[in-house]
Design a protein around this motif. Structure first.
Motif, PDB file in Angstrom:
ATOM      1  N   LEU A  45      48.453  46.551  -6.744  1.00 14.64           N
ATOM      2  CA  LEU A  45      48.321  45.480  -6.420  1.00 14.64           C
ATOM      3  C   LEU A  45      49.315  43.875  -6.108  1.00 14.64           C
ATOM      4  O   LEU A  45      49.895  43.220  -5.757  1.00 14.64           O
ATOM      5  CB  LEU A  45      46.571  44.438  -7.346  1.00 14.64           C
ATOM      6  N   LYS A  46      50.089  45.248  -7.715  1.00 16.14           N
ATOM      7  CA  LYS A  46      51.319  44.068  -8.538  1.00 16.14           C
ATOM      8  C   LYS A  46      51.978  44.130  -7.142  1.00 16.14           C
ATOM      9  O   LYS A  46      52.842  42.983  -6.859  1.00 16.14           O
ATOM     10  CB  LYS A  46      52.025  43.997  -9.921  1.00 16.14           C
ATOM     11  N   GLN A  47      52.524  45.314  -6.845  1.00 13.78           N
ATOM     12  CA  GLN A  47      53.564  45.469  -5.894  1.00 13.78           C
ATOM     13  C   GLN A  47      53.117  44.698  -3.932  1.00 13.78           C
ATOM     14  O   GLN A  47      54.261  44.651  -3.782  1.00 13.78           O
ATOM     15  CB  GLN A  47      53.431  47.313  -6.230  1.00 13.78           C
ATOM     16  N   ILE A  48      52.209  45.374  -4.159  1.00 12.83           N
ATOM     17  CA  ILE A  48      51.480  44.539  -3.172  1.00 12.83           C
ATOM     18  C   ILE A  48      51.596  43.324  -2.772  1.00 12.83           C
ATOM     19  O   ILE A  48      52.354  42.854  -1.489  1.00 12.83           O
ATOM     20  CB  ILE A  48      50.467  45.465  -2.267  1.00 12.83           C
ATOM     21  N   LYS A  49      51.253  42.768  -3.986  1.00 18.43           N
ATOM     22  CA  LYS A  49      51.519  41.255  -3.657  1.00 18.43           C
ATOM     23  C   LYS A  49      53.016  40.825  -3.952  1.00 18.43           C
ATOM     24  O   LYS A  49      53.980  39.903  -3.237  1.00 18.43           O
ATOM     25  CB  LYS A  49      51.165  40.558  -5.274  1.00 18.43           C
ATOM     26  N   ALA A  50      53.837  41.438  -4.622  1.00 21.95           N
ATOM     27  CA  ALA A  50      55.270  41.003  -4.282  1.00 21.95           C
ATOM     28  C   ALA A  50      55.482  41.165  -2.946  1.00 21.95           C
ATOM     29  O   ALA A  50      57.150  41.003  -2.406  1.00 21.95           O
ATOM     30  CB  ALA A  50      56.213  42.107  -5.309  1.00 21.95           C
ATOM     31  N   VAL A  51      55.488  42.310  -2.381  1.00 22.02           N
ATOM     32  CA  VAL A  51      55.986  42.561  -0.852  1.00 22.02           C
ATOM     33  C   VAL A  51      55.315  41.398   0.335  1.00 22.02           C
ATOM     34  O   VAL A  51      56.167  41.100   0.831  1.00 22.02           O
ATOM     35  CB  VAL A  51      55.358  44.130  -0.313  1.00 22.02           C
ATOM     36  N   GLN A  52      54.106  41.528  -0.440  1.00 21.94           N
ATOM     37  CA  GLN A  52      53.497  40.039   0.352  1.00 21.94           C
ATOM     38  C   GLN A  52      54.054  39.063   0.028  1.00 21.94           C
ATOM     39  O   GLN A  52      55.115  37.811   1.500  1.00 21.94           O
ATOM     40  CB  GLN A  52      51.955  39.794  -0.118  1.00 21.94           C
ATOM     41  N   GLY A  53      54.642  37.961  -1.008  1.00 20.12           N
ATOM     42  CA  GLY A  53      55.621  37.663  -1.623  1.00 20.12           C
ATOM     43  C   GLY A  53      57.234  36.740  -0.813  1.00 20.12           C
ATOM     44  O   GLY A  53      57.494  35.970  -0.631  1.00 20.12           O
ATOM     45  N   ALA A  54      57.598  38.493  -0.818  1.00 23.51           N
ATOM     46  CA  ALA A  54      58.420  38.512  -0.109  1.00 23.51           C
ATOM     47  C   ALA A  54      58.816  37.925   1.091  1.00 23.51           C
ATOM     48  O   ALA A  54      59.853  37.224   2.189  1.00 23.51           O
ATOM     49  CB  ALA A  54      59.259  40.170  -0.170  1.00 23.51           C
ATOM     50  N   LEU A  55      58.248  38.707   1.907  1.00 28.33           N
ATOM     51  CA  LEU A  55      57.360  38.963   3.447  1.00 28.33           C
ATOM     52  C   LEU A  55      57.343  37.271   3.984  1.00 28.33           C
ATOM     53  O   LEU A  55      57.850  37.049   5.095  1.00 28.33           O
ATOM     54  CB  LEU A  55      56.622  40.002   4.578  1.00 28.33           C
ATOM     55  N   ASP A  56      56.531  36.258   3.142  1.00 28.07           N
ATOM     56  CA  ASP A  56      56.027  35.506   3.359  1.00 28.07           C
ATOM     57  C   ASP A  56      56.666  34.390   3.138  1.00 28.07           C
ATOM     58  O   ASP A  56      57.116  32.690   3.985  1.00 28.07           O
ATOM     59  CB  ASP A  56      55.220  34.998   2.532  1.00 28.07           C
ATOM     60  N   LYS A  57      58.426  34.789   1.809  1.00 27.32           N
ATOM     61  CA  LYS A  57      59.322  33.206   1.995  1.00 27.32           C
ATOM     62  C   LYS A  57      59.984  33.866   2.814  1.00 27.32           C
ATOM     63  O   LYS A  57      60.834  32.828   3.939  1.00 27.32           O
ATOM     64  CB  LYS A  57      60.044  33.870   1.075  1.00 27.32           C
ATOM     65  N   VAL A  58      60.059  35.107   4.146  1.00 29.48           N
ATOM     66  CA  VAL A  58      61.701  35.294   5.277  1.00 29.48           C
ATOM     67  C   VAL A  58      60.581  34.428   6.020  1.00 29.48           C
ATOM     68  O   VAL A  58      61.214  33.829   6.971  1.00 29.48           O
ATOM     69  CB  VAL A  58      61.841  36.691   4.594  1.00 29.48           C
ATOM     70  N   GLY A  59      59.569  34.434   6.407  1.00 27.84           N
ATOM     71  CA  GLY A  59      59.158  34.316   7.251  1.00 27.84           C
ATOM     72  C   GLY A  59      58.909  32.684   7.040  1.00 27.84           C
ATOM     73  O   GLY A  59      59.466  31.667   8.083  1.00 27.84           O
ATOM     74  N   ASP A  60      59.066  32.181   5.955  1.00 28.70           N
ATOM     75  CA  ASP A  60      59.341  30.238   5.647  1.00 28.70           C
ATOM     76  C   ASP A  60      60.637  29.821   5.950  1.00 28.70           C
ATOM     77  O   ASP A  60      60.513  29.140   7.081  1.00 28.70           O
ATOM     78  CB  ASP A  60      58.907  29.863   4.315  1.00 28.70           C
ATOM     79  N   MET A  61      61.530  30.788   5.788  1.00 30.33           N
ATOM     80  CA  MET A  61      63.021  30.480   6.524  1.00 30.33           C
ATOM     81  C   MET A  61      63.067  30.345   7.603  1.00 30.33           C
ATOM     82  O   MET A  61      64.214  29.648   8.458  1.00 30.33           O
ATOM     83  CB  MET A  61      63.286  31.231   5.338  1.00 30.33           C
ATOM     84  N   VAL A  62      62.394  31.779   8.104  1.00 28.35           N
ATOM     85  CA  VAL A  62      62.747  31.698   9.766  1.00 28.35           C
ATOM     86  C   VAL A  62      62.134  30.695  10.112  1.00 28.35           C
ATOM     87  O   VAL A  62      62.797  30.466  11.551  1.00 28.35           O
ATOM     88  CB  VAL A  62      62.266  33.240  10.400  1.00 28.35           C
ATOM     89  N   LEU A  63      60.459  29.686  10.299  1.00 29.53           N
ATOM     90  CA  LEU A  63      60.170  29.130  10.394  1.00 29.53           C
ATOM     91  C   LEU A  63      60.573  27.722  10.385  1.00 29.53           C
ATOM     92  O   LEU A  63      60.763  26.957  11.881  1.00 29.53           O
ATOM     93  CB  LEU A  63      58.636  29.693   9.987  1.00 29.53           C
ATOM     94  N   LYS A  64      61.369  27.586   9.333  1.00 32.63           N
ATOM     95  CA  LYS A  64      61.958  26.318   9.320  1.00 32.63           C
ATOM     96  C   LYS A  64      63.029  26.168   9.999  1.00 32.63           C
ATOM     97  O   LYS A  64      63.534  25.154  11.186  1.00 32.63           O
ATOM     98  CB  LYS A  64      62.417  26.722   7.929  1.00 32.63           C
ATOM     99  N   SER A  65      63.709  27.120  10.069  1.00 30.01           N
ATOM    100  CA  SER A  65      65.133  27.029  11.044  1.00 30.01           C
ATOM    101  C   SER A  65      65.052  26.787  12.639  1.00 30.01           C
ATOM    102  O   SER A  65      64.992  26.542  13.447  1.00 30.01           O
ATOM    103  CB  SER A  65      65.575  28.639  11.088  1.00 30.01           C
ATOM    104  N   HIS A  66      62.985  27.965  13.331  1.00 29.21           N
ATOM    105  CA  HIS A  66      63.396  27.329  13.951  1.00 29.21           C
ATOM    106  C   HIS A  66      62.628  25.951  14.850  1.00 29.21           C
ATOM    107  O   HIS A  66      62.997  25.272  15.642  1.00 29.21           O
ATOM    108  CB  HIS A  66      61.503  28.591  14.304  1.00 29.21           C
TER     109      HIS A  66
END
Length: 94
Positions: A45-66
């Motif tokens: 579960l900790k590893q899954i949460k780490a993946v989700q956190g990384a993907l969410d952060k990149v998603g936020d970066m791309v959304l902000k750029s858009h």
């Protein structure tokens, strides 16, 4: 729907996004390896949460750029409705 707009990320932000995605890839590979054995649920579960956190952060970066590069100038270009529809489509998955 045609997509004439490209991703505008500052080189530093682009590298940060790349690093986060590589980290997520490493965590995913770790999860797959863990599942070959008998891992402790909380560790998985900790590893899954780490993946989700990384993907969410990149998603936020791309959304902000858009928002900064495409949505903010939509009225000038005359494609406000298209921008709204695209964002609504994307945001239903967030």
């Amino acid at each position: 729907m045609t997509h004439e707009h490209t991703l505008h990320l500052d080189p530093k932000v682009r590298q940060e996004a790349r690093n986060r995605l590589l980290s997520a890839k490493g965590h995913l590979e770790g999860i797959l390896k863990m599942l070959e054995g008998e891992p402790y649920c909380v560790d998985v579960l900790k590893q899954i949460k780490a993946v989700q956190g990384a993907l969410d952060k990149v998603g936020d970066m791309v959304l902000k750029s858009h928002l900064e590069h495409h949505v903010a100038s939509a009225a000038v270009r005359g494609d406000t409705q298209q921008m709204v529809e695209e964002l609504m489509e994307v945001l239903k998955y967030r």
